[in-house]
Motif scaffolding. Sequence first.
Motif, mmCIF file in Angstrom:
data_model
loop_
_atom_site.group_PDB
_atom_site.id
_atom_site.type_symbol
_atom_site.label_atom_id
_atom_site.label_comp_id
_atom_site.label_asym_id
_atom_site.label_seq_id
_atom_site.Cartn_x
_atom_site.Cartn_y
_atom_site.Cartn_z
ATOM 1 N N GLN A 236 -19.421 -2.198 -9.152
ATOM 2 C CA GLN A 236 -19.510 -3.650 -9.306
ATOM 3 C C GLN A 236 -19.728 -4.028 -10.767
ATOM 4 O OE1 GLN A 236 -21.669 -5.502 -6.197
ATOM 5 N NE2 GLN A 236 -21.993 -7.439 -7.276
ATOM 6 N N ILE A 237 -19.063 -5.109 -11.208
ATOM 7 C CA ILE A 237 -19.227 -5.599 -12.578
ATOM 8 C C ILE A 237 -20.649 -6.106 -12.768
ATOM 9 C CG2 ILE A 237 -18.493 -7.386 -14.202
ATOM 10 C CD1 ILE A 237 -15.718 -7.236 -12.973
ATOM 11 N N GLU A 238 -21.249 -5.762 -13.856
ATOM 12 C CA GLU A 238 -22.622 -6.162 -14.136
ATOM 13 C C GLU A 238 -22.697 -7.662 -14.362
ATOM 14 O OE1 GLU A 238 -26.236 -5.221 -17.327
ATOM 15 O OE2 GLU A 238 -24.321 -4.142 -17.418
ATOM 16 N N CYS A 239 -23.690 -8.289 -13.774
ATOM 17 C CA CYS A 239 -23.912 -9.724 -13.961
ATOM 18 C C CYS A 239 -24.427 -9.971 -15.370
ATOM 19 C CB CYS A 239 -24.913 -10.241 -12.936
ATOM 20 S SG CYS A 239 -25.346 -11.984 -13.138
ATOM 21 N N GLU A 240 -23.743 -10.850 -16.105
ATOM 22 C CA GLU A 240 -24.120 -11.137 -17.480
ATOM 23 C C GLU A 240 -24.829 -12.489 -17.629
ATOM 24 O OE1 GLU A 240 -20.911 -10.595 -20.201
ATOM 25 O OE2 GLU A 240 -20.500 -8.524 -19.553
ATOM 26 N N ALA A 241 -25.336 -13.029 -16.525
ATOM 27 C CA ALA A 241 -26.170 -14.227 -16.627
ATOM 28 C C ALA A 241 -27.427 -13.881 -17.421
ATOM 29 C CB ALA A 241 -26.546 -14.724 -15.240
ATOM 30 N N PRO A 242 -27.953 -14.825 -18.213
ATOM 31 C CA PRO A 242 -29.144 -14.529 -19.031
ATOM 32 C C PRO A 242 -30.287 -13.988 -18.180
ATOM 33 C CG PRO A 242 -28.210 -16.637 -19.656
ATOM 34 C CD PRO A 242 -27.466 -16.197 -18.436
ATOM 35 N N PRO A 243 -30.745 -12.775 -18.448
ATOM 36 C CA PRO A 243 -31.786 -12.170 -17.610
ATOM 37 C C PRO A 243 -33.185 -12.708 -17.901
ATOM 38 C CG PRO A 243 -31.167 -10.665 -19.363
ATOM 39 C CD PRO A 243 -30.246 -11.841 -19.478
ATOM 40 N N ASN A 244 -33.394 -13.266 -19.081
ATOM 41 C CA ASN A 244 -34.743 -13.706 -19.456
ATOM 42 C C ASN A 244 -34.676 -15.124 -20.026
ATOM 43 O OD1 ASN A 244 -36.035 -11.032 -18.992
ATOM 44 N ND2 ASN A 244 -34.746 -10.430 -20.722
ATOM 45 N N HIS A 245 -34.590 -16.090 -19.126
ATOM 46 C CA HIS A 245 -34.415 -17.477 -19.563
ATOM 47 C C HIS A 245 -35.630 -17.955 -20.349
ATOM 48 C CE1 HIS A 245 -32.962 -21.575 -19.573
ATOM 49 N NE2 HIS A 245 -34.129 -21.979 -19.102
ATOM 50 N N LEU A 246 -35.359 -18.553 -21.524
ATOM 51 C CA LEU A 246 -36.421 -19.051 -22.392
ATOM 52 C C LEU A 246 -36.259 -20.557 -22.576
ATOM 53 C CD1 LEU A 246 -38.806 -18.385 -24.298
ATOM 54 C CD2 LEU A 246 -37.109 -18.095 -26.145
ATOM 55 N N ASP A 410 -19.462 -29.135 -19.027
ATOM 56 C CA ASP A 410 -18.381 -28.166 -18.948
ATOM 57 C C ASP A 410 -18.968 -26.788 -19.199
ATOM 58 O OD1 ASP A 410 -16.518 -30.120 -18.427
ATOM 59 O OD2 ASP A 410 -15.843 -30.287 -20.495
ATOM 60 N N LEU A 411 -18.826 -25.912 -18.235
ATOM 61 C CA LEU A 411 -19.518 -24.625 -18.255
ATOM 62 C C LEU A 411 -18.533 -23.472 -18.162
ATOM 63 C CD1 LEU A 411 -22.209 -25.656 -15.614
ATOM 64 C CD2 LEU A 411 -22.595 -25.473 -18.080
ATOM 65 N N GLN A 412 -18.904 -22.343 -18.758
ATOM 66 C CA GLN A 412 -18.172 -21.096 -18.555
ATOM 67 C C GLN A 412 -19.089 -20.119 -17.844
ATOM 68 O OE1 GLN A 412 -15.803 -19.585 -21.698
ATOM 69 N NE2 GLN A 412 -15.159 -17.803 -20.529
ATOM 70 N N VAL A 413 -18.613 -19.621 -16.722
ATOM 71 C CA VAL A 413 -19.425 -18.744 -15.887
ATOM 72 C C VAL A 413 -19.501 -17.360 -16.521
ATOM 73 C CG1 VAL A 413 -19.735 -17.801 -13.571
ATOM 74 C CG2 VAL A 413 -18.604 -20.017 -13.882
ATOM 75 N N PRO A 414 -20.692 -16.788 -16.643
ATOM 76 C CA PRO A 414 -20.811 -15.418 -17.172
ATOM 77 C C PRO A 414 -20.098 -14.409 -16.264
ATOM 78 C CG PRO A 414 -22.944 -16.523 -17.182
ATOM 79 C CD PRO A 414 -22.018 -17.391 -16.394
ATOM 80 N N LYS A 415 -19.699 -13.295 -16.832
ATOM 81 C CA LYS A 415 -19.067 -12.241 -16.043
ATOM 82 C C LYS A 415 -20.017 -11.770 -14.934
ATOM 83 C CE LYS A 415 -16.123 -10.389 -19.749
ATOM 84 N NZ LYS A 415 -15.825 -9.206 -20.585
ATOM 85 N N GLY A 416 -19.441 -11.413 -13.805
ATOM 86 C CA GLY A 416 -20.236 -10.875 -12.705
ATOM 87 C C GLY A 416 -21.178 -11.883 -12.070
ATOM 88 N N THR A 417 -20.960 -13.175 -12.308
ATOM 89 C CA THR A 417 -21.854 -14.219 -11.813
ATOM 90 C C THR A 417 -21.109 -15.088 -10.803
ATOM 91 O OG1 THR A 417 -22.983 -14.244 -13.942
ATOM 92 C CG2 THR A 417 -23.353 -16.129 -12.489
ATOM 93 N N PHE A 418 -21.707 -15.307 -9.642
ATOM 94 C CA PHE A 418 -20.997 -15.957 -8.542
ATOM 95 C C PHE A 418 -21.605 -17.288 -8.096
ATOM 96 C CE2 PHE A 418 -19.606 -11.622 -8.443
ATOM 97 C CZ PHE A 418 -18.276 -11.695 -8.044
ATOM 98 N N GLY A 419 -22.550 -17.815 -8.863
ATOM 99 C CA GLY A 419 -23.109 -19.093 -8.462
ATOM 100 C C GLY A 419 -24.085 -19.641 -9.473
ATOM 101 N N TYR A 420 -24.697 -20.758 -9.111
ATOM 102 C CA TYR A 420 -25.642 -21.460 -9.977
ATOM 103 C C TYR A 420 -26.569 -22.291 -9.103
ATOM 104 C CZ TYR A 420 -22.367 -25.144 -8.833
ATOM 105 O OH TYR A 420 -21.576 -26.005 -8.125
ATOM 106 N N SER A 421 -27.645 -22.768 -9.682
ATOM 107 C CA SER A 421 -28.560 -23.645 -8.950
ATOM 108 C C SER A 421 -29.178 -24.643 -9.916
ATOM 109 C CB SER A 421 -29.666 -22.838 -8.257
ATOM 110 O OG SER A 421 -30.493 -22.200 -9.223
ATOM 111 N N ILE A 422 -29.647 -25.757 -9.377
ATOM 112 C CA ILE A 422 -30.373 -26.747 -10.155
ATOM 113 C C ILE A 422 -31.416 -27.387 -9.258
ATOM 114 C CG2 ILE A 422 -28.742 -28.641 -9.683
ATOM 115 C CD1 ILE A 422 -29.324 -29.468 -12.691
#
Length: 558
Positions: A236-246, A410-422
Motif C-alpha cells: 500500500q502507498i504510504e499516506c503522506e498527510a501531515p503526521p504532526n499537525h501544528l 482549492d485543495l490537493q490531496v496528499p498521496k495515499g490519502t482517502f478523505g478529510y474531516s472538519i
Amino acid sequence: MFTGQPAACESYHVDLPAGSCRADVLVRGHRLGGAADDAAGATAVLGRFRLVCRPWRSRWPTALLVSCERPSWGSGWSNEMNRTCNFLGWVGICALAVGCGDSDGENSLSGMMTNVTTNSSNGNTSTDTDPTGATTDSPTTGSATTEGPVTSATTTTTAVETTDGTTTTDESTSSSGPSETTEADVCGNGIQEEGEFCDGDDLPFAKCKDYDSDKYSGGDLSCAISCKYNFTDCVQIECEAPPNHLPCDDDSDEFIHALGINCYTIDVQQWTDQNSNYALDFLLLSDDESAYRVVKQYGSYFDGNEPYWSPTEGDRFVLISNGQFPDVDLQGKLLAPPGSAQNGGQTNNMNPSNVPSLPGVMEWQQGSNNGDGGTPFFDCDGNNDCSDTLDAQWNQGAKIANDVIYFELDLQVPKGTFGYSIDFAFFSAEYPEYVNGGEFNDMAIVWSTSEAYTGNVTFLIDENDTPQPLTVTALSNAGLITLNGDSPELKDTGYDQVGGATPWVSATGPAKPSEQFTLAFTVFDKVDAEINTALALDNFQWDCAGCNIEQADGCGIG
C-alpha cells in the motif's frame, strides 16, 4: 412483470428491447442488473444471472440468483413465458424485479409463484408470495425453493470470508422441470464470470497497482475461494498527510489560519508538509465583514476552566452567518445580546439576496444514478449533488437564497490519502418554531467536488436510512440539537432564549489521492431574510483511511 418483494423493500421494472431478459435489483437505492440476448431455437434459455449485491450501509452481502426461461417459440411466446426467480437474503434484504420483453415492449406473466427465504442468526423464516400479494410465514430448513408450473429451483448459501476481511456468499443451485435448463455460473470453475471479480487463475488484474494505482505501489493479486481478490501481498502507498499537525492561529487572526490551513505563510521554516495543511487557493465571498468572525471564545458560558465554545484545534475558530455578529474584543471574545439572532437588528446582512441558485460550485440537482437521482451516493454524475439531499429543500417554496455567505478552498490531496474531516457546530434561531420544516428553513452546506464524491458533505442518515440535509428539521429529528434557548451553554451567543444548537461535531468526506478538488461552505436564508443561522468551523484535517461513501460508512455528519 413479477416482483418478488419481501417487506420493507422497493422494486421497479425497466422495459427492454425484444429478445432480452433482465434482472434488476434495487438495494436501498443501488441498482444492479444483468442482461443476456435471446438464444435462437425452441425452448431456448433466455438468460441466467448470478449477481451479488451488498445492502447499503450494511456489512453483510446478499446473494441473488435469477433465471428466465422460455418454453416455446412463436408469436405468442411472451404469454407462455415462465420465469423462475430464486432470491436468498443473508441478513440483508434486496428487492427483485424480473421482466422479459416482447416485440412491443410489453410484459406478461402466467402462473407465477415464488418462495422467498431469509436466513438469520436467530432462525429461519420462509415467506411464500403469490401474484395476488398474499404472504405466509413458515419454518424452513435453510434452503429456498421456487415453484411454478414449469420449473423449480433450490439454492443454498454459504458465507465465506476472504483474506481482505470482506465476506461474500457462495451459492449452489439446481433446477428441474419439463423445460430445458442450464447451470448457473459457478465460483471455482476457473472462469471469471458475471458476479465474480476473479476465479482461480482467471484474474482481470494480476498486479495490485493495476487494480488501484492510488492505493497500491506494488505486489501481486491472487483470487480467494469466494472469487474475490486477495490483497494480502499488495504494497500500500504510504499516506503522506501531515503526521504532526501544528496549529498556527495563536498569534494570527487570519480566517484560513483559524481552520488550520496555510500556516507556511507565517513561517515557511516552522510549518512544512510534515505539520501543515495547504490550500492551493482560498476565496471568501462576503460583502459584509460582520457576517463572519475569527474568535477565541463565543458566548460567556464556561465548562470548568474553559469556555464552552472554544476551538477544537489551536487558539481560534471561524464563525459564518446569514446575519451579523458583534465585534470581537481584544481578547478574541465574541458576546452577542440575548435573542439577537432572531431580533435586534442583526438578523440580516449586506450580502447578496434574491439569488436564484446555490452559490459558487454548488448545485441543488440530484446527482446520483448518473444524474437521474434516486440512488444516493451511487453512480455520481460528477457535477450535481450525489447525496440527493438538497433538491427537496431548495425547491420547497420560492427558489431564493438571501444573505448568502460563501467561501471555498482549492485543495490537493496528499498521496495515499482517502478523505478529510472538519469540525463544526450548527446554531439556528429557527429552532424550535420551524422544526417541522417549510420553506423558511435556512440552509447550511459543505460541498465537495472530489472525483471520489461530488455533493453535499454535511448530510446525516435518518432512522429510515435516508440521507437528509443540514437543517433544523433533520438535526432535531436525529437528536443532534442538544441545546435550546434555555441552555446555559448558549448564554451571550445571540441564540439564548430564541434558538438551538448542536455541540461540536465532525463532517467527513472521501477524496481521491493526489487529486485537486474544491471544498466549499455556505450559509443562507431560504426565502426570507430574517432569523439567523450560523456555523462554527475549525480543525480541517486529512484522513488517511477516508470513508466509504457508497455505504455512507463514516461519511457525512458523525
